[in-house]
Design a protein around this motif. Structure first.
Motif, PDB file in Angstrom:
ATOM      1  N   TRP A 151      22.159  25.143  40.593  1.00 15.02           N
ATOM      2  CA  TRP A 151      21.139  24.821  39.583  1.00 15.02           C
ATOM      3  C   TRP A 151      21.202  23.373  39.106  1.00 15.02           C
ATOM      4  O   TRP A 151      20.310  22.920  38.400  1.00 15.02           O
ATOM      5  N   ASP A 152      22.247  22.641  39.475  1.00 15.14           N
ATOM      6  CA  ASP A 152      22.399  21.266  38.988  1.00 15.14           C
ATOM      7  C   ASP A 152      21.218  20.374  39.335  1.00 15.14           C
ATOM      8  O   ASP A 152      20.743  19.617  38.478  1.00 15.14           O
ATOM      9  N   LEU A 155      18.298  21.237  36.850  1.00 13.96           N
ATOM     10  CA  LEU A 155      18.528  20.753  35.486  1.00 13.96           C
ATOM     11  C   LEU A 155      18.454  19.233  35.431  1.00 13.96           C
ATOM     12  O   LEU A 155      17.938  18.659  34.459  1.00 13.96           O
ATOM     13  N   ASN A 159      15.852  16.981  33.059  1.00 15.11           N
ATOM     14  CA  ASN A 159      16.340  15.944  32.149  1.00 15.11           C
ATOM     15  C   ASN A 159      15.852  14.557  32.561  1.00 15.11           C
ATOM     16  O   ASN A 159      15.634  13.689  31.699  1.00 15.11           O
ATOM     17  N   ARG A 207      21.640  28.436  31.306  1.00 14.24           N
ATOM     18  CA  ARG A 207      21.524  26.979  31.219  1.00 14.24           C
ATOM     19  C   ARG A 207      20.058  26.538  31.152  1.00 14.24           C
ATOM     20  O   ARG A 207      19.729  25.571  30.469  1.00 14.24           O
ATOM     21  N   LEU A 208      19.207  27.245  31.873  1.00 16.41           N
ATOM     22  CA  LEU A 208      17.816  26.822  31.976  1.00 16.41           C
ATOM     23  C   LEU A 208      17.065  26.978  30.658  1.00 16.41           C
ATOM     24  O   LEU A 208      16.267  26.113  30.283  1.00 16.41           O
ATOM     25  N   VAL A 211      16.867  24.043  28.011  1.00 16.83           N
ATOM     26  CA  VAL A 211      16.207  22.755  28.225  1.00 16.83           C
ATOM     27  C   VAL A 211      14.726  22.883  28.551  1.00 16.83           C
ATOM     28  O   VAL A 211      14.019  21.875  28.597  1.00 16.83           O
TER      29      VAL A 211
END
Length: 381
Positions: A151-152, A155, A159, A207-208, A211
């Motif tokens: 997933w990096d 994300l 950003n 995590r998603l 953001v």
């Protein structure tokens, strides 16, 4: 309370200060401050005004409509899910056009070793209203044997769009209209396993949702019976609740009773069980969007077959502006505060402004940012 936003963002949320100006008694004046028992409320009530004829105040709505139709709108969608779940077809179904052309699957070729994000931008016009639509696909997500931190790149991309907007915003001489490439909504496609969310889904969604706005859907829902679909939906809702994953629309952002009533109905149906199709078929003399199988034709706009109309109404007809507002006022503001707090280490390019440390002041009352922070425990509860 820990310094997090209402949706659990790692960035401190920004808060506006509502200053109240009060008269100060000057020395030598005979007027004394009233006692607490006789003090009047600081905010005066709006006096009713009797109108003697037509003024034309509502014409401002026509002015806003004309201006909006001239400038158009921007909307950015990201679709996330493993290959073969119909992400490209779903985007084409949403806008009834060939927004995304999926590449033919090469079953004999090698599987991509890394996640590669792809974006395409179209301008769609309907009845004089222009929409600049940007769709970002994530081919290769979850397709590897080792999906550690897959997933990096996603994300980082989200950003990076916040950073691009921030770099334009802080310039001394900036554009009249800053191009908005920020992701307004992420549609997360859940495989129709019929059991529960995979560990990969849970870790990524944690995590998603911090953001970006996230709407999960059950992809290819026609592969499940109605009973299996409802059981699967209930299990996903439990997994989201137990893991602290707050998907859109969050309860803490309901503005009034009408919003709460509408959003409660939406929250009951999340994740939507959807089927995508970009071909038309004749059914009882009518031309409908659907997918033909040996058992019949699945009509994507028929609520008896799937819940695609609910997803379309949420994204386009009822909540598009709200998605953009929350992206700007919550997710982007969290990122902006975090970055400006690090302004001493930012690379100073042309026109960059070095901000001085903010002074601490006591607010007169809770701002909207305070209310979001206070309602953190109510989000998704």
């Amino acid at each position: 309370m820990s310094p997090t936003s209402a949706i659990g963002s790692p960035y401190p949320i920004t808060t506006g200060l509502d200053w109240v100006h009060r008269p100060i008694a000057m020395a030598g004046t005979s007027k004394r401050c009233p006692s607490p028992q006789t003090s009047q409320p600081s905010s005066p009530r709006a006096a009713s005004c009797e109108m003697f004829g037509y003024v034309g105040i509502e014409a401002v709505l026509d002015q806003l409509k004309i201006k909006a139709m001239k400038t158009g709108f921007e909307f950015n969608i990201m679709v996330v899910g493993r290959s073969g779940l119909g992400k490209s077809t779903m985007v084409n179904t949403l806008f009834k056009s060939k927004v995304w052309k999926s590449a033919p699957v090469n079953k004999l070729g090698p599987i991509p070793q890394t996640l590669q994000l792809q974006s395409v931008t179209h301008t769609i016009e309907e009845k004089g209203v222009k929409l600049k639509l940007t769709v970002t696909d994530t081919p290769g997500f979850g397709d590897q044997i080792n999906n550690d931190k897959c997933w990096d790149p996603i994300l980082s991309y989200i950003n990076d769009q916040y950073e691009r907007y921030l770099q334009e915003e802080v310039l001394i001489t900036r554009q009249h209209h800053i191009p908005d490439t920020r992701v307004h909504i992420c549609i997360y496609f859940v495989p129709p396993t019929g059991h529960c969310l995979r560990p990969l889904d849970i870790e990524f969604l944690k995590r998603l949702c911090r953001v970006v706005n996230v709407v999960p859907v059950i992809a290819r829902a026609d592969s499940l019976t109605l009973e299996e679909r409802e059981t699967f939906r209930w299990q996903i809702q439990e997994d989201l609740k137990n893991n602290g994953i707050f998907v859109y629309p969050q309860k803490c952002f309901d503005e009034d009773t009408n919003d709460k009533t509408l959003n409660d109905k939406i929250r009951e149906k999340i994740p939507f069980a959807v089927v995508g199709a970009d071909r038309e078929h004749m059914v009882n003399g009518k031309c409908v969007l659907g997918r033909k199988t040996k058992w019949g034709i699945i009509e994507v706009e028929n609520m008896a077959h799937c819940e695609f109309p609910l997803l379309r109404d949420l994204l386009i007809r009822s909540h598009m502006q709200d998605l953009k507002d929350i992206t700007h006022n919550v997710h982007y503001e969290n990122y902006r505060v975090h970055r400006l707090n690090e302004s001493q280490i930012l690379a100073k390019g042309a026109g960059w402004v070095t901000l001085s440390p903010p002074t601490q002041r006591t607010p007169a009352g809770p701002s909207r940012g305070h209310r979001w922070k206070r309602d953190d425990t109510e989000c998704g509860s």
